[in-house]
Design an enzyme around this catalytic site. Structure first.
Site, PDB file in Angstrom:
ATOM      1  N   GLU A  54       0.828  -1.204   0.000  1.00 37.85           N
ATOM      2  CA  GLU A  54       0.000   0.000   0.000  1.00 37.85           C
ATOM      3  C   GLU A  54       0.864   1.256   0.000  1.00 37.85           C
ATOM      4  O   GLU A  54       0.522   2.258  -0.645  1.00 37.85           O
ATOM      5  CB  GLU A  54      -0.952  -0.022   1.191  1.00 37.85           C
ATOM      6  N   HIS A  63     -11.602  -6.063   8.301  1.00 41.83           N
ATOM      7  CA  HIS A  63     -12.331  -5.747   7.068  1.00 41.83           C
ATOM      8  C   HIS A  63     -13.539  -4.867   7.373  1.00 41.83           C
ATOM      9  O   HIS A  63     -14.547  -4.915   6.676  1.00 41.83           O
ATOM     10  CB  HIS A  63     -12.815  -7.017   6.361  1.00 41.83           C
TER      11      HIS A  63
HETATM   12  C1  LIG Z   1      -1.951  -5.185   4.217  1.00 44.37           C
HETATM   13  C2  LIG Z   1      -2.933  -5.972   3.454  1.00 44.37           C
HETATM   14  N1  LIG Z   1      -3.199  -5.643   2.168  1.00 44.37           N
HETATM   15  C3  LIG Z   1      -4.122  -6.323   1.455  1.00 44.37           C
HETATM   16  C4  LIG Z   1      -4.809  -7.379   2.005  1.00 44.37           C
HETATM   17  C5  LIG Z   1      -5.877  -8.130   1.199  1.00 44.37           C
HETATM   18  N2  LIG Z   1      -5.409  -9.481   0.837  1.00 44.37           N
HETATM   19  C6  LIG Z   1      -5.701 -10.557   1.594  1.00 44.37           C
HETATM   20  S1  LIG Z   1      -4.956 -11.963   1.051  1.00 44.37           S
HETATM   21  C7  LIG Z   1      -4.249 -11.141  -0.265  1.00 44.37           C
HETATM   22  C8  LIG Z   1      -3.343 -11.893  -1.209  1.00 44.37           C
HETATM   23  C9  LIG Z   1      -2.130 -12.454  -0.520  1.00 44.37           C
HETATM   24  O1  LIG Z   1      -1.370 -13.229  -1.418  1.00 44.37           O
HETATM   25  P1  LIG Z   1      -0.075 -14.007  -0.939  1.00 44.37           P
HETATM   26  O2  LIG Z   1       0.752 -13.160  -0.075  1.00 44.37           O
HETATM   27  O3  LIG Z   1       0.580 -14.554  -2.152  1.00 44.37           O
HETATM   28  O4  LIG Z   1      -0.615 -15.186  -0.017  1.00 44.37           O
HETATM   29  P2  LIG Z   1      -1.554 -16.393  -0.421  1.00 44.37           P
HETATM   30  O5  LIG Z   1      -2.952 -15.929  -0.261  1.00 44.37           O
HETATM   31  O6  LIG Z   1      -1.222 -16.780  -1.809  1.00 44.37           O
HETATM   32  O7  LIG Z   1      -1.230 -17.488   0.555  1.00 44.37           O
HETATM   33  C10 LIG Z   1      -4.620  -9.795  -0.256  1.00 44.37           C
HETATM   34  C11 LIG Z   1      -4.180  -8.801  -1.245  1.00 44.37           C
HETATM   35  C12 LIG Z   1      -4.500  -7.685   3.355  1.00 44.37           C
HETATM   36  N3  LIG Z   1      -5.116  -8.699   3.993  1.00 44.37           N
HETATM   37  N4  LIG Z   1      -3.567  -6.981   4.046  1.00 44.37           N
END
Ligand SMILES: Cc1ncc(C[n+]2csc(CCOP(=O)(O)OP(=O)(O)O)c2C)c(N)n1
Ligand SMILES: Cc1ncc(C[n+]2csc(CCOP(=O)(O)OP(=O)(O)O)c2C)c(N)n1
Ligand SMILES: [Mg+2]
Ligand SMILES: [Mg+2]
Lengths: 338, 415, 338, 415
Positions: free
Chosen positions: A60, A129
């Site tokens: 972000e 959320h």
């Molecule tokens: C600081 C923050 N930004 C955005 C999100 C929204 N979000 C939740 S899971 C996700 C994707 C995460 O992907 P990754 O790190 O590859 O982990 P995976 O889900 O593949 O295990 C996002 C963008 C969040 N939870 N926290």
């Protein structure tokens, strides 16, 4: 005019601006091909091309920083933070940079960026959320903070935000995306299409920043609200049987102090509502302003109805959410009718 | 039976805190710095894959040898006029720094920061990129702004927050701004401008422009999340940007070990992002020039970002609020193994018959004169507190248009 | 008892706690060998050892995160952010993590960390060495916010903060480090040694969080202040010739609402002062609370005297700083004497 | 005359936005993934300098070959009992995931997240470290918690936010906490726990303890500044921590190219900090075990942190709120070149005569049964909304003791 829900209205605002101004571009986590987790940017990449609406790294702070650099170049980036709860990693760039660029450079550089982000609870999102962090932006000189409550305003305000030459934090009440929500959470949700304010023109129009709307005219008491709470306040007025004037602030900074003052001076009573935690919420500023401007007309203490000073708990969502019952009780207290 | 850790015959853990090799009172120790000979590092074609040039992150691109000759593939073969111009800018910068430092000591301003010993880092880069390129500086690249021809008197007006201050008295001294000169408004917050440089470069690419961005960050500040954001975004969007880490060994009182500089080079950070990375002798004007030029060509050819570690030394105090003799041997600066950038360029020009000690003396005198003349002009406008922009400007530029709060607050001040 | 200035008192608090509790450790940018840019940690490394007081990478987010991990392990880290203006990169870790660890894990994990940081203006630090960001922490459920105004309290409150099992943001009014400052900036500064509150015991003692002090007793009007502004308020009372009661809040969260209420109910008039920007500053919360608790006793609007809604400009420091003249004017307005 | 950029015969810049190889409707394309043969990667002594093992960041540590044999220097030579335990945990995890996903679909809870295809990453690690070590998980390491013997029924109580929820109804489903099981409270905010793991490890070192920390982050989340902070602090203070990047190729709808995964491996990030780095076949139970064990030994011997990229694939949707067929070919999961971790471990055990298809069937049945039994117990307490902790708990644990605001607010709710 087509009936649009808030998602469609916001999408239309970006579509209009992408079409109109080649310097507008849209990016954020999952906003490109996929169209965003709430689908607000759906179809924009397909229509306008890969470089005009695209995904961003999960960073972000980086998203805001890149937007500031683009703004300094002369673009008008529109960025999405997936949930307002995840805005904090970008807080430094917003406070120390976006907000101050114009001032510190005496107008040499500016950051005409728009940051869109869904906020608020009522969707069983738990504490990460559901947050409403608007107050911490209103404290920062140089930022504008905007929160619409219906599709028509959403589109018109978003267009104003994108066209604005200053950085705008644009909070989208996610509980209102698909239909108005008055806080009676056990009632079925009605779609926006049943409401007048879903009559959203297809093309370009704007709703000015800094101009509140009277969401419900009334004479007994003034409610100051924004976003989701506008609808709750209207429901509460019915529930409390109080002829409340509900002011939809639409933008917190700049704030329409005149509309507020005129109304409270007329009603002599005021209730301020928001979902955010109570202490140092924007409600505190509203109370301070109202008592500064209307002190001699006030007939009862200004009431605040807010989220509690706790995180937003998953299982106690409806105890946390300042629903119509709590707002109505405050109205009745303010009327001396409890 | 499973052995639990404390039943195993293992040592206990211990927390390791980095310690520099020498503190006040200790003998200077630069024995760990072993600069490779000038000319030794290969110069890959700009089209080479970053993955094929990882070694360049662990060596040191150097052009000037011990005999003051320019050698090896990185020799930019510069016109002597460019070299003289570089010498001029560096000399002027040093004279400017010296005077402003004294002015702070005399109470004519609140604060100042010198770049002594690091003049080549910014000067050579400024001459190697185009006029339209945008510099995102830290507070230690004043030589870049001077190289762009920005008037000294304007810089001083900023330092003095006087009535003609281009920042209208709002910024701490040294936080210059000049968009038309390709100089981004300096932030007091470390690191923030590094990913902004990437965003600017993305915008240039988005518009099909030719201009590139040049970002700077101190080695201490690489620890900020912004550094990582810059590298990530630059890599993902292949932004036309040069990302310079100025490793001057110190971050106020903390040596580079506190930014993980003991474990790897700062250039090596680029490897993990697949970003081309160079480590450059920052006190070698020619090496800085050549590396910057190479990176600029890559950027302009849509080949993406380059990370450059400028290996140098902060010879002066961090700022006028600092006293380095409290945390490092007072003689450390004199022993810096890569010498002084002005001296080295001067010797090179002399060795190639383009310069002389006498000419240098004259140049220095002229520099002091130029600074003095500018100071006279600026001080006539006023030093800190003697003159300043109208107080009402304090309420301007918060937004494009002031809202009612600002109008009312201005009234309250009565301006 | 030795006369200590605020720097020495804070240093002594950490010294006492490092001596008393092996789980206390101190780190931050330049705090180790060098002793901090304001010398608040001077000598602690030498006395207590390299692993108990040390430098940190320039990464405010990382500093807070490391402290949270240490807190979860069972330590009591005391971290320094070099200037409050640089706290924002750590804001996410503070808001999303430190503040919520106990709540989200139902007490399974806690973050007993103390974050010290110098705040406020009046030292010609320009906009990035003068900020007062306390309000954005008071909005966050789970954080405590403490601001001392004199050496005695500084030491006692810092010891309380370190011993507290919740995360505490401890703002140090840097303008008061070497001596009290009443805002008459052209007067020579008097050292703390001339003041009673520099009588600081060498050993362990504490000043409880959540208990305000009456810095000046009075009957005509109540001033709510903290940090530097306590001294300004006292000077302003003299200047305005108003018998003001100056309440030194000492901690904003938890807040001593009883002392506030008692005083305002008695005086019927209230002035709130802080250096931070006005909009959504902690003053707004104070105004809101006072009007909620004392509405029927208030005889005049509650006044706010604050920094302007602009960044803190280098050359206009004294126009920005809410000095005794401005505070006095507000007092006189509140008294109806203007 | 100097040529300005647009007078040069140069192409204009263009913004590059990453695009995955296949979108819905396209044929699956994993042609860029070329796993090296099992057994090929060398296994350095734990005392080796990180700088001497950089190549390990660009290959893939693999133990199980095409014939299901364990080969090469990384073969951990595990007792078959450990392997069977691993198989058991993974099978149980999958059964648990399947049921909870269905429960969400039936409206019994608000949200769920599976780890299908990634079970080995957490399971093998949990078995390779000690009971006292602290795991700082993301939401996708439930297998680690299950491996620690944490009761399924407690996990479900959390999922249902019911009266027995250990998080007292405060957290979104899957955000478990259990300090006594060495499981840090999960955050909804990505990345934040990664540098906290380093802080915890620093504390352990500070106290002369033996315990180490094991941190996890998704490849998408490596873009957060917290990732950088973790690496920086781990390097500077040589913290006893294992930092795992779970590269499951996707971050919701964004492929790993948006985290700079196209330009370099995630393991390669370690190089710039001088942190030992391994890239491991995350679907190879034995490889994950061996790499974790190696890293744990390094950490416990005061040799500092190890960064491990667990190369795997998110076979299921991101969460119950997601539909991957909108952004990737629906058949992609079946084509993942590194196979399924359960299947691969099962085949290895069968090949070594320790297991059979029939036994696996029984194990699967037992797993489903165990999950069903736990569900029965948990659902008797209540699913979401049917039961929950007392509403007054909502005002507890904000601080150790509630202040007057919280007491008053609780009264207002009337609880
Ligand atoms: C600081 C923050 N930004 C955005 C999100 C929204 N979000 C939740 S899971 C996700 C994707 C995460 O992907 P990754 O790190 O590859 O982990 P995976 O889900 O593949 O295990 C996002 C963008 C969040 N939870 N926290
Ligand atoms: C975000 C932030 N944190 C801390 C500071 C205080 N500070 C100013 S300069 C400095 C040291 C910077 O060192 P380095 O990055 O190496 O740059 P150098 O001064 O050596 O050029 C620090 C810690 C700041 N300005 N901003
Ligand atoms: Mg430095
Ligand atoms: Mg992923």
């Amino acid at each position: 005019m087509p009936a649009m829900n808030m998602i469609q209205a916001l999408n239309s605002a970006m579509d209009v601006m992408l079409t109109k101004d080649p310097d507008v571009l849209v990016f954020g986590e999952d906003v490109g091909y996929f169209g965003g987790v709430f689908r607000v940017t759906e179809g924009l990449q397909k229509k306008h091309g890969l470089t005009r609406c695209f995904d961003a790294p999960i960073a972000e702070g980086g998203i805001v920083a890149a937007a500031i650099g683009m703004g300094a170049y002369g673009l008008r980036p529109v960025i999405e933070i997936q949930f307002a709860d995840y805005i904090y990693p970008g807080y430094d760039q917003l406070v120390s940079e976006a907000a101050r660029l114009r001032y510190r450079s005496a107008g040499d550089f500016t950051a005409p960026i728009t940051l869109r982000t869904p906020y608020g609870g009522g969707i069983f999102g738990g504490q990460t959320h559901s947050q409403s962090p608007e107050a911490i932006f209103t404290h920062v000189a140089g930022l504008k903070t905007v929160i619409p409550s219906n599709p028509y305003d959403a589109k018109g305000l978003l267009i104003s935000a994108i066209e604005d030459d200053d950085p705008v934090i644009f909070f989208e009440p996610k509980r209102l995306y698909n239909g108005p929500f008055d806080g009676w959470h056990e009632k079925p949700v009605e779609p926006w299409s049943k409401y007048d304010l879903s009559d959203v023109p297809d093309g370009h129009y704007s709703v000015p920043l800094g101009k509140a709307a009277i969401a419900r005219a009334g004479d007994e008491l003034t409610v100051l609200a924004y976003g989701t709470m506008v609808h709750v306040a209207i429901a509460a007025a019915a529930h409390a049987e109080v002829d409340a004037e509900v002011i939809d602030l639409r933008s917190l900074v700049p704030l329409d102090i005149e509309t507020i003052t005129e109304s409270v001076n007329r009603t002599g009573r005021c209730v301020v509502v928001h979902e955010a935690t109570r202490t140092s919420g924007f409600g505190a500023e509203l109370v301070a302003l109202v008592q500064e401007h209307c002190f001699y007309r006030l007939e009862a203490p200004i009431e605040r109805v807010t989220g509690w000073d706790t995180p937003y708990p998953h299982a106690f969502e409806w105890e946390y959410f300042p629903g119509p019952k709590r707002v109505a009780a405050a109205m009745r207290r303010a009327m001396g009718r409890n | 039976m499973e052995l639990t850790p404390d039943m195993r015959n293992e040592p206990t853990l211990s927390l390791r805190v980095p310690v520099p090799r020498a503190r006040p009172g200790d003998p200077v120790d630069f024995s760990h710095i072993k600069p490779p000979p000038a000319g030794a590092a290969p110069r890959p074609d700009i089209r080479e894959e970053p993955g094929a040039m990882r070694d360049l992150a662990f060596t040191l691109v150097r052009v000037l040898n011990e005999e003051h000759e320019a050698v090896g593939p990185w020799d930019p073969k510069l016109d002597p006029a460019v070299l003289r111009r570089g010498l001029e800018i560096m000399t002027l910068t040093r004279a400017y720094d010296d005077r402003m430092m004294r002015m702070q000591r005399q109470g004519k301003t609140s604060f100042y920061m010198k770049c002594t010993g690091e003049e080549a880092v910014a000067t050579a880069a400024a001459l190697a990129v185009d006029a339209g390129d945008m510099c995102f500086p830290t507070y230690r690249q004043q030589a870049f702004l001077i190289a762009r021809g920005y008037p000294l008197v304007q810089m001083m007006n900023q330092i003095y927050s006087n009535a003609d201050d281009p920042c209208k008295g709002r910024q701490l001294p040294v936080m210059y701004t000049s968009k038309k000169d390709g100089w981004f408004t300096i932030s007091g917050n470390l690191g923030t401008q590094f990913p902004q440089a990437v965003g600017w470069a993305m915008a240039s690419a988005y518009k099909g422009d030719h201009r590139i961005a040049v970002g700077y960050i101190g080695e201490g500040s690489t620890a900020e999340g912004d550094f990582h954001a810059a590298l990530t975004f630059a890599s993902v969007y292949r932004a036309p940007v040069i990302l310079n880490v100025v490793n001057n060994q110190w971050a106020i009182s903390s040596f580079q070990g506190f930014a993980a500089g003991e474990s790897a080079t700062f250039a090596a950070r680029g490897i993990g992002y697949g970003v081309a990375a160079l480590r450059v002798d920052g006190n070698d004007f020619l090496a800085v020039y050549a590396a910057t030029k190479w990176a600029a060509e890559r950027a302009r050819a849509n080949l993406g970002p380059t990370l450059i570690e400028m290996f140098t030394y902060r010879a002066a105090a961090h700022s006028t609020s600092d006293d380095p003799s409290r945390y490092r041997p007072a003689e450390e600066p004199q022993h810096w193994p890569l010498g002084d950038p002005i001296e080295r360029l001067k010797q090179h020009l002399i060795a190639s018959g383009e310069w002389s000690d006498a000419k240098q003396k004259t140049l220095e005198k002229e520099a002091v004169e130029a600074v003095r003349a500018a100071a006279k002009e600026s001080e006539a406008v006023g030093t800190l507190g003697q003159s300043r922009p109208s107080a009402k400007t304090m309420f301007e530029d918060v937004y494009k248009e002031p809202d009612w709060r600002l109008r009312r607050q201005r009234q309250e001040v009565g301006v």
